[in-house]
Design a protein around this motif. Structure first.
Motif, mmCIF file in Angstrom:
data_model
loop_
_atom_site.group_PDB
_atom_site.id
_atom_site.type_symbol
_atom_site.label_atom_id
_atom_site.label_comp_id
_atom_site.label_asym_id
_atom_site.label_seq_id
_atom_site.Cartn_x
_atom_site.Cartn_y
_atom_site.Cartn_z
ATOM 1 N N GLU A 30 2.090 14.943 30.322
ATOM 2 C CA GLU A 30 3.551 14.767 30.425
ATOM 3 C C GLU A 30 4.095 14.086 29.171
ATOM 4 O O GLU A 30 5.121 14.490 28.606
ATOM 5 C CB GLU A 30 3.843 13.908 31.661
ATOM 6 C CG GLU A 30 5.321 13.717 31.950
ATOM 7 C CD GLU A 30 5.532 12.736 33.107
ATOM 8 O OE1 GLU A 30 5.498 11.521 32.864
ATOM 9 O OE2 GLU A 30 5.728 13.209 34.246
ATOM 10 N N GLY A 31 3.375 13.066 28.701
ATOM 11 C CA GLY A 31 3.753 12.363 27.466
ATOM 12 C C GLY A 31 3.751 13.295 26.278
ATOM 13 O O GLY A 31 4.656 13.243 25.421
ATOM 14 N N ALA A 43 8.124 9.683 26.339
ATOM 15 C CA ALA A 43 6.707 9.858 25.993
ATOM 16 C C ALA A 43 5.998 8.503 26.023
ATOM 17 O O ALA A 43 4.895 8.365 26.555
ATOM 18 C CB ALA A 43 6.580 10.495 24.612
ATOM 19 N N LEU A 44 6.660 7.495 25.483
ATOM 20 C CA LEU A 44 6.132 6.134 25.440
ATOM 21 C C LEU A 44 5.874 5.619 26.856
ATOM 22 O O LEU A 44 4.834 5.012 27.132
ATOM 23 C CB LEU A 44 7.160 5.242 24.726
ATOM 24 C CG LEU A 44 6.671 3.964 24.060
ATOM 25 C CD1 LEU A 44 5.704 4.274 22.935
ATOM 26 C CD2 LEU A 44 7.858 3.197 23.495
ATOM 27 N N GLN A 45 6.837 5.863 27.751
ATOM 28 C CA GLN A 45 6.703 5.412 29.144
ATOM 29 C C GLN A 45 5.502 6.080 29.826
ATOM 30 O O GLN A 45 4.741 5.428 30.546
ATOM 31 C CB GLN A 45 7.986 5.726 29.917
ATOM 32 C CG GLN A 45 9.168 4.853 29.525
ATOM 33 C CD GLN A 45 10.484 5.339 30.126
ATOM 34 O OE1 GLN A 45 10.501 6.192 31.006
ATOM 35 N NE2 GLN A 45 11.590 4.802 29.626
ATOM 36 N N SER A 46 5.328 7.398 29.567
ATOM 37 C CA SER A 46 4.213 8.140 30.186
ATOM 38 C C SER A 46 2.871 7.613 29.690
ATOM 39 O O SER A 46 1.951 7.375 30.473
ATOM 40 C CB SER A 46 4.339 9.634 29.877
ATOM 41 O OG SER A 46 5.523 10.149 30.441
ATOM 42 N N VAL A 62 -7.485 7.934 23.098
ATOM 43 C CA VAL A 62 -6.491 9.007 22.862
ATOM 44 C C VAL A 62 -5.092 8.522 23.226
ATOM 45 O O VAL A 62 -4.120 8.764 22.495
ATOM 46 C CB VAL A 62 -6.862 10.272 23.683
ATOM 47 C CG1 VAL A 62 -5.753 11.327 23.570
ATOM 48 C CG2 VAL A 62 -8.185 10.849 23.215
ATOM 49 N N LEU A 63 -4.990 7.826 24.355
ATOM 50 C CA LEU A 63 -3.688 7.330 24.808
ATOM 51 C C LEU A 63 -3.112 6.317 23.822
ATOM 52 O O LEU A 63 -1.920 6.351 23.502
ATOM 53 C CB LEU A 63 -3.820 6.691 26.196
ATOM 54 C CG LEU A 63 -4.109 7.659 27.357
ATOM 55 C CD1 LEU A 63 -4.508 6.897 28.609
ATOM 56 C CD2 LEU A 63 -2.890 8.541 27.637
ATOM 57 N N TYR A 64 -3.957 5.417 23.315
ATOM 58 C CA TYR A 64 -3.472 4.416 22.357
ATOM 59 C C TYR A 64 -3.005 5.071 21.056
ATOM 60 O O TYR A 64 -1.981 4.710 20.505
ATOM 61 C CB TYR A 64 -4.561 3.382 22.054
ATOM 62 C CG TYR A 64 -4.601 2.236 23.032
ATOM 63 C CD1 TYR A 64 -3.459 1.491 23.286
ATOM 64 C CD2 TYR A 64 -5.781 1.889 23.695
ATOM 65 C CE1 TYR A 64 -3.472 0.427 24.188
ATOM 66 C CE2 TYR A 64 -5.808 0.825 24.600
ATOM 67 C CZ TYR A 64 -4.652 0.107 24.839
ATOM 68 O OH TYR A 64 -4.666 -0.945 25.722
ATOM 69 N N ARG A 65 -3.757 6.052 20.564
ATOM 70 C CA ARG A 65 -3.346 6.688 19.298
ATOM 71 C C ARG A 65 -2.087 7.536 19.497
ATOM 72 O O ARG A 65 -1.258 7.662 18.603
ATOM 73 C CB ARG A 65 -4.503 7.492 18.704
ATOM 74 C CG ARG A 65 -4.734 8.857 19.314
ATOM 75 C CD ARG A 65 -5.871 9.588 18.642
ATOM 76 N NE ARG A 65 -6.008 10.934 19.168
ATOM 77 C CZ ARG A 65 -7.156 11.568 19.302
ATOM 78 N NH1 ARG A 65 -8.295 10.974 18.949
ATOM 79 N NH2 ARG A 65 -7.200 12.802 19.778
ATOM 80 N N ASN A 66 -1.942 8.134 20.702
ATOM 81 C CA ASN A 66 -0.716 8.896 20.993
ATOM 82 C C ASN A 66 0.496 7.965 21.063
ATOM 83 O O ASN A 66 1.577 8.285 20.575
ATOM 84 C CB ASN A 66 -0.857 9.653 22.314
ATOM 85 C CG ASN A 66 -1.746 10.880 22.183
ATOM 86 O OD1 ASN A 66 -2.334 11.107 21.133
ATOM 87 N ND2 ASN A 66 -1.861 11.658 23.241
ATOM 88 N N ARG A 67 0.289 6.812 21.694
ATOM 89 C CA ARG A 67 1.390 5.848 21.771
ATOM 90 C C ARG A 67 1.735 5.305 20.376
ATOM 91 O O ARG A 67 2.904 5.043 20.064
ATOM 92 C CB ARG A 67 1.049 4.702 22.727
ATOM 93 C CG ARG A 67 2.272 3.899 23.145
ATOM 94 C CD ARG A 67 2.016 2.975 24.289
ATOM 95 N NE ARG A 67 1.223 1.820 23.888
ATOM 96 C CZ ARG A 67 1.030 0.739 24.642
ATOM 97 N NH1 ARG A 67 1.546 0.694 25.861
ATOM 98 N NH2 ARG A 67 0.296 -0.274 24.226
ATOM 99 N N ALA A 68 0.717 5.167 19.527
ATOM 100 C CA ALA A 68 0.949 4.750 18.139
ATOM 101 C C ALA A 68 1.847 5.763 17.424
ATOM 102 O O ALA A 68 2.722 5.383 16.635
ATOM 103 C CB ALA A 68 -0.376 4.601 17.406
ATOM 104 N N ALA A 69 1.641 7.050 17.704
ATOM 105 C CA ALA A 69 2.482 8.099 17.104
ATOM 106 C C ALA A 69 3.944 7.936 17.534
ATOM 107 O O ALA A 69 4.863 8.115 16.727
ATOM 108 C CB ALA A 69 1.964 9.478 17.498
ATOM 109 N N CYS A 70 4.143 7.577 18.815
ATOM 110 C CA CYS A 70 5.511 7.336 19.311
ATOM 111 C C CYS A 70 6.150 6.163 18.565
ATOM 112 O O CYS A 70 7.306 6.239 18.139
ATOM 113 C CB CYS A 70 5.489 7.016 20.809
ATOM 114 S SG CYS A 70 5.113 8.407 21.854
ATOM 115 N N PHE A 71 5.400 5.085 18.427
ATOM 116 C CA PHE A 71 5.938 3.904 17.733
ATOM 117 C C PHE A 71 6.271 4.226 16.269
ATOM 118 O O PHE A 71 7.245 3.704 15.728
ATOM 119 C CB PHE A 71 4.951 2.740 17.814
ATOM 120 C CG PHE A 71 4.937 2.036 19.146
ATOM 121 C CD1 PHE A 71 6.121 1.603 19.731
ATOM 122 C CD2 PHE A 71 3.745 1.796 19.831
ATOM 123 C CE1 PHE A 71 6.125 0.938 20.964
ATOM 124 C CE2 PHE A 71 3.743 1.144 21.060
ATOM 125 C CZ PHE A 71 4.932 0.712 21.626
#
Length: 865
Positions: A30-31, A43-46, A62-71
């Motif tokens: 979903e993110g 995306a950040l919330q997901s 994977v989740l941490y690096r994806n959230r890093a992309a959002c930031f």
């Protein structure tokens, strides 16, 4: 039919949804979808929810690096670096996480660390051209940084040598001083100065007593403190708050202002406001800042009552207290700073308010000091949250006033009346309560009958401030008009005569704009106004006394005959504008009020005909409009004001760096600007005289009504002006946010329409402006207006979108899966309105030319049944 069947269906569906929401893999997918659609917040919330629920280490990385992309997309680089580091802690060879951390560290200015991460990426994938290019760029940047660092050290040393050498050439010293200020504003330069004993050398410059060197040193220190809490705290402790306050107390306006700015910069850092920067570990050096903030507050309060402090210094201290003590947002429940000042300094503020400049024991004051103190009293009172806090405030005031009342000592009693007068200019409701104290009103009346000029001046001014509202004015008319008339007739002193006249003007305007509620006989108001204009134009009278003539006109111009005569009197207008541009800022509110009255830019209630008939039938008073308040008369008055130079006066008023320029004053100025901008033909003149520049701060700070009025005036200018001329340089980017704020269903149709026209004009200028509009989140609102029932709003929004689709980020939103944006534009091509058709077709042509994917997507939209 069994109405209750099937019984298990809804619970099963809810359970499935709940299970899906608790599945980290589903949340990750979903993110990803939100990220691809450029909805980074969702995306950040997901990803965050998935991180909380997940227990698998590989997925966690994977989740941490994806959230890093959002930031990274949200430009929150410190958080991006932190998340990428967490992913690397789990998997040291996670190439995506390494590259994202490298990007974040580069943005944070940590080039050496960014280079190491990029190097690891290039080692893992040696053929990746992107990594190789990043390495080259970072390597070059590091070399440049080192070159600057080594050259900076020698430059700093050389500059100080020139500045501290008394035999140096004057031109060389000036150049060195200016270079030092510039260097102090750059992070690298500020750090080099700080590390090379620069603060001590700057202190030596201050101790030379040379004004130019002092200014250079103080401005350099301000630059060094900006956005760096650790350095600001260290500089505060090294210099000492007592020394800083002593420098601010000097009778030199430039030095006093520069030191005030330094102290404000330090305070901003301690409060965590201003330019935010991330400096890593050095932030850990700064402990609790409350102690430092209280120390600063106590020293500022001490400055208020010290005879060693100049009038300029006292003003600076009051302005700093006004700016930093009351809450900026009343939703924040912490008003402890205001409570602290009330408990430890309210009596000191009251002492300033109670000063009488003509008395020998008076503290050094400027013409602005006492009104600035009244503004502070008002802000502190408004910042209180409950009745017990307000009662404590009132009791402190009453106790202080009682200590000043002494029937045997008229001078002491005079201070008590002056304090009441000052409070009436601040928290008026509290002032009214203080008027009701035993003996206060009797003292005022007794002082009016005194033989001494100073007694009469203080008493008459107190009477004027007491008669602010209709209810109070009605009460005082029965007691005070006779007294004021008697003073006006008997006295030969022009100062007292003018003040008595202003009191009469104020009482005469108690009916407001209502033509049927005139307090005085026909023609009396015009006579009072004529006398005020005469005094205003008389340059032989001192400015402080002429100011009262403007005060009188600010009340009398509620009468349409008076305002019509006033705008015809060009010398009187120009005299008022000259006073508005002077150093005495106590006149700002009066000038703004008079101009609001002349332009009819105050709020008026629309009369419902049925209610008017009902009021007449029940013999109730119905407000009447003066014939000269009709639109054609207002237009003529606006033209005359523009001809007399009102815009340059307003622009000068907005620049006032004083607490006296209150949010209410800003709102009045914004109202006047909006009235002046009504005719498109006048907008070029307004821009040429600095109106565009003056409106920007009014649209950003002030009351909600004031910000909307200023934003609307900016929209009127932006809609038809060349942005490069109206808002040159970087200023044009500051106008975007006020325009976007008008795209709101709570605003009226005209505000929406003119904001859209302004954004259309801006979006046609450059891609940087288009990107700014996108970053201000204007796209969803513009899309909504594209399907408004109102033809002009729909046309303006479609034309704006036609210009915006040139931007790559906007195009990506159309390309993203799962949205109907393209379909909506295709539908608009079939509208009856030709202008909407042309704009929609233009948008479609540019989208399909830039993005080939949209060509096939468009056929699907058209062919779909």
């Amino acid at each position: 039919m069994d109405l209750e069947s099937p019984p298990a269906r809804i619970p099963w569906t809810s359970a499935a949804c709940a299970l899906q929401m608790e599945d980290p893999i589903q949340l990750k997918e979903e993110g990803n979808k939100y990220f691809q659609a450029s909805d980074y917040e969702k995306a950040l919330q997901s990803y965050t929810q998935a991180i909380k629920l997940n227990k698998d280490k590989a997925l966690q990385a994977v989740l941490y690096r994806n959230r890093a992309a959002c930031f990274l997309k949200k430009e929150e680089y410190a958080k991006a670096a932190s998340d990428a580091s967490r992913a690397i802690d789990i998997n040291a060879s996670d190439i995506k996480a390494l590259y994202r951390r490298s990007q974040a560290l580069e943005k944070l200015g940590k080039l050496d660390q960014a280079f190491k991460d990029a190097q690891k990426c290039a080692t893992l994938e040696p053929r990746n051209k992107n990594f190789q290019e990043t390495l080259r760029r970072l390597g070059a940047n590091i070399q440049e940084k080192l070159r600057i660092q080594f050259s900076t050290d020698s430059r700093v040393q050389k500059m100080f040598e020139i500045l501290l050498d008394e035999n140096s050439d004057k031109e060389k010293r000036e150049k060195a001083a200016n270079n030092l200020i510039v260097l102090g504003r750059e992070e690298a330069g500020a750090e080099r100065i700080f590390q090379n004993n620069g603060v001590n050398l700057l202190l030596q410059l201050i101790e030379t007593k040379n004004p130019e060197l002092i200014l250079a040193a103080v401005r350099t220190l301000s630059g060094m403190c900006t956005g760096h809490k650790a350095r600001a705290t260290a500089i505060l402790h090294y210099l000492g708050i007592d020394s800083i306050c002593m420098w601010m107390s000097v009778d030199n306006e430039e030095i006093s202002l520069a030191v005030c700015n330094l102290l404000q910069t330090i305070t901003d850092c301690l409060l965590g406001q201003g330019k935010e920067e991330h400096h890593g570990k050095e932030e850990a050096l700064v402990l609790d800042t409350k102690k430092d903030l209280r120390m600063i507050t106590m020293r500022l309060l001490d400055m208020l009552v010290s005879k060693k402090v100049s009038g300029q210094g006292r003003d600076r201290a009051l302005n700093l207290l006004n700016k930093n003590i009351p809450r900026k947002d009343l939703k924040d429940h912490d008003n402890s700073r205001s409570i602290f000042v009330i408990d430890n300094g309210l009596k000191k503020i009251l002492k300033v308010v109670g000063q009488i400049p003509e008395m020998p024991d008076c503290l050094p004051l400027t013409e602005n000091t006492q009104l600035t103190a009244s503004v502070l009293l008002n802000k502190l009172y408004d910042d209180l949250r409950c009745d017990p806090e307000r009662d404590n405030y009132r009791l402190i005031c009453e106790e202080y006033i009682k200590s000043k009342i002494d029937p045997q000592n008229m001078d002491k009693t005079l201070h008590a009346v002056q304090i009441v007068s000052g409070v009436l200019q601040g928290p008026f409701d509290l002032g009214n309560k203080l008027l009701g104290m035993k003996g206060v009103m009797e003292m005022m009346v007794a002082l009016c009958g005194s033989e001494r000029e100073i007694d009469q001046l203080v008493a008459v001014e107190a009477l004027i401030h007491a008669s602010t509202k209709l209810s109070r004015a009605t009460f005082i008319i029965t007691n005070g008009v006779t007294l004021l008339k008697e003073i006006y007739k008997k006295t030969k002193n022009e100062k007292i005569k003018i003040r008595a006249l202003v009191g009469l003007c104020k009482l005469g305007s108690a009916g407001g704009t209502d033509y049927g509620l005139r307090q005085f006989a026909e023609g009396s108001t015009e006579k009072l106004a004529k006398q005020c204009r005469k005094w205003l134009c008389n340059t032989s009278i001192d400015a402080r006394t002429r100011k009262w003539a403007v005060e009188g006109l600010s009340y009398l111009t509620l009468d349409a005959d008076v305002k019509d005569d006033f705008v015809e009197d060009e010398p009187a207008l120009k005299a008022m504008f000259d006073l508005a541009k002077a150093s005495d800022k106590t006149i700002l509110y009066s000038v703004a009020s008079a101009l609001v009255n002349c332009t009819n830019s105050y709020d008026t209630k629309e009369l419902v005909p049925e209610l008017v008939q009902l009021a007449k039938f029940s013999k109730q008073h119905v407000p009447e409009e003066h014939p000269k308040d009709k639109k054609d008369f207002v237009v003529k008055r606006v033209k005359r004001l523009l001809k007399a130079g009102v815009v340059s006066a307003l622009a000068c008023m907005v620049k006032a760096d004083s607490a006296i320029l209150t949010d209410q004053s800003k709102e009045l100025i914004a109202r006047v600007f909006l009235a002046l901008c009504e005719d498109p033909k006048d907008r070029g003149t307004i821009v040429a005289q600095g109106g565009g520049k003056a409106l920007i701060p009014l649209a950003v700070e002030g009351t909600d009504v004031g910000k909307i009025k200023a934003s609307h005036a900016l929209a009127k200018i932006a809609a038809i002006s060349n942005p490069d001329i109206a808002f040159p340089g970087e200023r044009v980017y500051e106008v975007v946010r006020p325009l976007v704020s008008l795209l709101n269903t709570e605003r009226d149709g005209l505000q929406n329409y003119e904001a859209l026209l302004g954004l259309t004009n801006f979006s046609g200028r450059s891609d940087k402006l288009r990107l700014k509009i996108v970053k201000e989140k204007a796209l969803p609102d513009i899309e909504n207006y594209m399907f408004e029932n109102h033809d002009q709003l729909r046309q303006a929004a479609t034309e704006c979108m036609c210009n915006l689709v040139v931007n790559k980020e906007v195009q990506e939103r159309f390309v993203a899966d799962g949205n109907d944006r393209l379909k909506l534009v295709v539908l608009l091509c079939g509208e009856d309105d030709e202008k909407v058709q042309v704009a929609a077709a233009g948008a479609l042509a540019m989208l399909t030319a830039a993005q080939k994917k949209l060509c096939s997507k468009m056929t699907q939209v058209i062919c779909r049944p």
